[in-house]
Design a protein around this motif. Structure first.
Motif, short mmCIF file in Angstrom:
data_model
loop_
_atom_site.label_atom_id
_atom_site.label_comp_id
_atom_site.label_asym_id
_atom_site.label_seq_id
_atom_site.Cartn_x
_atom_site.Cartn_y
_atom_site.Cartn_z
N GLY A 74 -35.28 4.06 71.68
CA GLY A 74 -34.89 3.67 70.33
C GLY A 74 -34.88 2.16 70.15
N VAL A 75 -34.33 1.44 71.13
CA VAL A 75 -34.29 -0.02 71.06
C VAL A 75 -35.71 -0.58 71.12
CG1 VAL A 75 -33.52 -2.12 72.26
CG2 VAL A 75 -31.95 -0.19 71.98
N ALA A 76 -36.54 -0.05 72.03
CA ALA A 76 -37.92 -0.53 72.16
C ALA A 76 -38.70 -0.30 70.87
CB ALA A 76 -38.61 0.17 73.33
N GLN A 77 -38.55 0.88 70.28
CA GLN A 77 -39.29 1.20 69.06
C GLN A 77 -38.85 0.31 67.90
OE1 GLN A 77 -41.89 3.33 69.09
NE2 GLN A 77 -42.32 2.84 66.95
N SER A 78 -37.55 0.12 67.76
CA SER A 78 -37.09 -0.71 66.64
C SER A 78 -37.49 -2.17 66.83
CB SER A 78 -35.58 -0.56 66.43
OG SER A 78 -34.85 -1.09 67.51
N TYR A 79 -37.55 -2.64 68.08
CA TYR A 79 -37.94 -4.03 68.30
C TYR A 79 -39.44 -4.24 68.07
CZ TYR A 79 -37.45 -8.80 69.89
OH TYR A 79 -37.44 -10.18 69.94
N ALA A 80 -40.26 -3.27 68.49
CA ALA A 80 -41.70 -3.36 68.21
C ALA A 80 -41.93 -3.42 66.70
CB ALA A 80 -42.43 -2.17 68.82
N LYS A 81 -41.21 -2.60 65.95
CA LYS A 81 -41.35 -2.60 64.49
C LYS A 81 -40.88 -3.93 63.90
CE LYS A 81 -40.11 0.09 60.36
NZ LYS A 81 -40.70 -0.90 59.53
N LEU A 82 -39.76 -4.46 64.40
CA LEU A 82 -39.25 -5.74 63.89
C LEU A 82 -40.26 -6.86 64.13
CD1 LEU A 82 -36.76 -7.25 62.66
CD2 LEU A 82 -36.11 -7.73 65.04
N MET A 83 -40.84 -6.91 65.33
CA MET A 83 -41.83 -7.97 65.60
C MET A 83 -43.02 -7.86 64.66
SD MET A 83 -41.92 -8.74 69.70
CE MET A 83 -42.48 -7.12 70.16
N ASP A 84 -43.51 -6.63 64.46
CA ASP A 84 -44.64 -6.43 63.55
C ASP A 84 -44.27 -6.79 62.11
OD1 ASP A 84 -47.30 -5.41 62.77
OD2 ASP A 84 -46.16 -3.74 61.90
N ASP A 85 -43.12 -6.31 61.66
CA ASP A 85 -42.69 -6.56 60.28
C ASP A 85 -42.46 -8.04 59.99
OD1 ASP A 85 -42.76 -3.84 59.77
OD2 ASP A 85 -40.58 -3.58 59.81
N SER A 93 -35.19 -12.53 68.97
CA SER A 93 -35.57 -12.30 67.57
C SER A 93 -35.31 -13.54 66.74
CB SER A 93 -34.78 -11.12 67.01
OG SER A 93 -33.44 -11.53 66.74
N PRO A 94 -35.90 -13.62 65.55
CA PRO A 94 -35.61 -14.75 64.66
C PRO A 94 -34.12 -14.89 64.35
CG PRO A 94 -37.55 -13.62 63.88
CD PRO A 94 -36.96 -12.77 64.99
N GLY A 95 -33.40 -13.77 64.41
CA GLY A 95 -31.96 -13.81 64.18
C GLY A 95 -31.16 -14.21 65.41
N GLY A 96 -31.86 -14.39 66.55
CA GLY A 96 -31.20 -14.85 67.77
C GLY A 96 -30.81 -13.77 68.75
N VAL A 161 -45.93 0.39 67.92
CA VAL A 161 -46.24 0.47 66.50
C VAL A 161 -47.68 0.02 66.30
CG1 VAL A 161 -43.86 0.13 65.72
CG2 VAL A 161 -45.37 -1.85 65.97
N THR A 162 -48.30 0.53 65.26
CA THR A 162 -49.62 0.02 64.91
C THR A 162 -49.42 -1.25 64.11
OG1 THR A 162 -49.71 1.44 62.95
CG2 THR A 162 -50.73 2.29 64.95
N GLY A 163 -50.25 -2.22 64.36
CA GLY A 163 -50.12 -3.53 63.75
C GLY A 163 -49.80 -4.56 64.82
N ALA A 164 -49.84 -5.81 64.45
CA ALA A 164 -49.61 -6.90 65.40
C ALA A 164 -48.54 -7.84 64.87
CB ALA A 164 -50.90 -7.67 65.64
N ALA A 175 -54.93 -2.81 65.73
CA ALA A 175 -53.90 -3.51 66.49
C ALA A 175 -52.72 -2.60 66.82
CB ALA A 175 -53.41 -4.73 65.71
N ALA A 176 -52.05 -2.92 67.94
CA ALA A 176 -50.82 -2.22 68.32
C ALA A 176 -49.92 -3.18 69.08
CB ALA A 176 -51.14 -1.01 69.18
N THR A 177 -48.62 -2.99 68.89
CA THR A 177 -47.60 -3.78 69.56
C THR A 177 -46.78 -2.85 70.44
OG1 THR A 177 -47.49 -5.30 67.68
CG2 THR A 177 -45.59 -5.28 69.18
N TYR A 178 -46.55 -3.27 71.69
CA TYR A 178 -45.85 -2.46 72.70
C TYR A 178 -44.58 -3.19 73.16
CZ TYR A 178 -50.21 0.19 73.62
OH TYR A 178 -51.34 0.97 73.54
#
Length: 186
Positions: A74-85, A93-96, A161-164, A175-178
């Motif tokens: 869950g943490v890995a998936q949410s962080y991959a999405k955050l980096m892509d978004d 993270s940008p929030g520290g 997630v798909t995307g970079a 693209a994909a982010t892991y």
């Protein structure tokens, strides 16, 4: 294109053991979907394939396979999405928040006992985003390889997630982010 990599390890246990010196094994041909872009398969299949490839690297050197851990995933998936978004690629993270911050905030994984965690990040596009290419790139990087082959790690969460995590590189380009969250606790 070569996958982009990033690694970190946080240790609150014994000193890090020396990396295993066994010769590199070829990645398994029996990990279904190893050459598929995550956009060509489901993300569940891509995670399963990535875990298969990582465990092939471990078991070929006499290490126990990693087991998927739901909280870490869950943490890995949410962080991959955050980096892509948010178009960033870093362990902070940008929030520290750091990996340990995220694990403490989102899970109970670190709440008791002794623990050790590590994180590998990667993204690729244009053919470099397949599970096989990402795992190969990690295995060629000493720090990433150390996390993968650390025999004390027992658990893993894989987020894809798909995307970079950079402007202008999208899921449409393959693209994909892991994100891999490694862990052990006692």
């Amino acid at each position: 294109m070569t996958p982009r990599l990033h690694r970190t390890t946080a240790v609150l246990a014994a000193t890090l053991a020396a990396a295993l010196a066994a010769p590199a094994a070829s990645l398994a041909a029996d990990c279904a979907g190893a050459e598929d872009s995550p956009a060509q398969s489901t993300l569940t299949e891509a995670r399963e394939t990535t875990l298969c490839l990582l465990n092939e690297e471990r078991t070929s050197r006499g290490l126990k396979p990693l087991r998927e851990q739901t909280q870490l995933r869950g943490v890995a998936q949410s962080y991959a999405k955050l980096m892509d978004d948010e178009n960033f690629f870093d362990h902070v993270s940008p929030g520290g928040s750091t990996m340990v911050d995220r694990l403490k905030r989102q899970t109970s994984y670190l709440r008791s006992g002794t623990w050790k965690v590590g994180e590998n990040l990667a993204w690729g596009a244009g053919g470099a985003e397949t599970p096989r290419k990402i795992v190969r790139a990690w295995m060629q990087s000493p720090g990433h390889r150390r996390n993968i082959l650390d025999g004390r790690f027992r658990d893993i969460g894989i987020g894809i997630v798909t995307g970079a995590p950079v402007e202008g590189v999208t899921a449409a380009s393959g693209a994909a982010t892991y994100v891999n969250e490694f862990g052990t606790r006692s």
